[in-house]
Design a protein around this motif. Sequence first.
Motif, mmCIF file in Angstrom:
data_model
loop_
_atom_site.group_PDB
_atom_site.id
_atom_site.type_symbol
_atom_site.label_atom_id
_atom_site.label_comp_id
_atom_site.label_asym_id
_atom_site.label_seq_id
_atom_site.Cartn_x
_atom_site.Cartn_y
_atom_site.Cartn_z
ATOM 1 N N VAL A 1 -8.291 1.919 3.607
ATOM 2 C CA VAL A 1 -9.420 1.010 3.803
ATOM 3 C C VAL A 1 -9.844 0.401 2.469
ATOM 4 N N ASP A 2 -9.934 1.218 1.436
ATOM 5 C CA ASP A 2 -10.352 0.699 0.132
ATOM 6 C C ASP A 2 -9.336 -0.291 -0.428
ATOM 7 N N PHE A 3 -8.059 -0.058 -0.164
ATOM 8 C CA PHE A 3 -7.009 -0.990 -0.588
ATOM 9 C C PHE A 3 -7.231 -2.360 0.032
ATOM 10 N N TYR A 4 -7.595 -2.393 1.320
ATOM 11 C CA TYR A 4 -7.780 -3.666 2.006
ATOM 12 C C TYR A 4 -9.091 -4.357 1.627
ATOM 13 N N TYR A 5 -9.915 -3.706 0.820
ATOM 14 C CA TYR A 5 -11.116 -4.348 0.290
ATOM 15 C C TYR A 5 -10.906 -4.924 -1.104
ATOM 16 N N ASN B 1 -17.538 -0.413 -1.655
ATOM 17 C CA ASN B 1 -18.912 -0.428 -2.145
ATOM 18 C C ASN B 1 -19.245 -1.727 -2.870
ATOM 19 N N LYS B 2 -18.276 -2.273 -3.553
ATOM 20 C CA LYS B 2 -18.502 -3.490 -4.333
ATOM 21 C C LYS B 2 -18.381 -4.756 -3.494
ATOM 22 N N PHE C 1 0.830 -1.207 0.000
ATOM 23 C CA PHE C 1 0.000 0.000 0.000
ATOM 24 C C PHE C 1 0.861 1.252 0.000
ATOM 25 N N GLU C 2 1.890 1.281 0.831
ATOM 26 C CA GLU C 2 2.766 2.459 0.889
ATOM 27 C C GLU C 2 3.419 2.714 -0.464
#
Length: 391
Positions: A315-319, A143-144, A76-77
């Motif tokens: 958060v979106d990265f971990y989804y 969202n998905k 992520f970083e």
Amino acid sequence: MRRRPIPEPVLREIAEKAAAAGLSRRAFLGLLGAAGGAAALAACTGSGSQAGRLRWGNWDYYIDTVGTKHPTLEQFEKESGIKVSYLTDIGDTDEFFGKVRGRLAAGQDCGYDLVCLNDWMAERWVRQGYTQAFDRQVMPNVNKNLLPMFASASYDVDRTHTIAWQGGYGGIAWNKEMVPEGIKSISDMWDPKFHGHVELFNEFVTTVSLVMWEQGTDPSSSWGDDEFNTALDVINKHIKSGQVVQLSDNAIMEHLSNGDAWVGVVYSGDVAQVNDDAGKEILGFAIPEAGGTTWADHFMVPKPSGAIEEAQKLVDFYYDPVVAATVAAYVQYITPVNGAQEAMEQIDPDLVDDPLIFPTEEILKTCPLVRGFSMEEYSKYTEQFLALNQT
């Protein structure tokens, strides 16, 4: 008199002011001395929200880890350009809240831009206005891929203030060397042969709920003081007799592993990680025959953090299903991400059908989410439960 440790958020503020005054990091640590400890080192990593940086407070054993590194976090970083200070500062929900409550109430920086706390504490933060709203329009993966079972809550219907990180089960565990036959129920822990070697987790929601199941009360139903006190009486009886040695925080896993405790109330993923770290199954885990609990920890952005955009990206990265499956393969908790089970085929095929990560409808029927609490109820029940350690 033993000095109370300086809370880490306060240390971070002191570190920031020291740096502004021209005091070097080494000099700052020298002034604090040994009393500052690890918290002082963490304080020197930075204080206050900064553009392109994120301070994430979480529990131990709660992210993929190789040595001292966290591969998904490093990914992520690299992809986002955001520097993350990953702080395993949460070992007990109420103790952590006690450290940051004053600053939250005053609308001041509490030392974190993102935290992961359980359902009942998340509800408290949201109702007291301590959290910022996520902009779900810029979070396509969430969202998905957010699973329906985690998509809503009475205190956050649209999940704009809380987004699930991981879920799990409350159940029972045993040291396989000390208890090779295992245990199947809460009542099994009251066997005299375990005298002085029983520990219970020190959050009432899990421990009391498991005792309630044993007494015929569904913890997801609208139970009240009578049911709570009946369960509490059982626990108190076994503490006073010495059967239960203590109510313990996450240290219960160490105590079970080294044989100080033989049986106890724990969380599912903690057992899996202890066994993985040991390279063998030293602990056993079971959902009690009468029933267990399901819970979730949630991402939240405290007010007045200025890193909401950075938090949303993380958060979106971990989804992303592949990222979620990578974390789940390590922590072995319930992943809230749709598509992670399919992604697990490529990461660890042995875990694809693991019900501790991907729960079945049958298991969920016997492991419901515990009912919600008003702030008054939560405070009252917590105080009564923790008072048992003093008896």
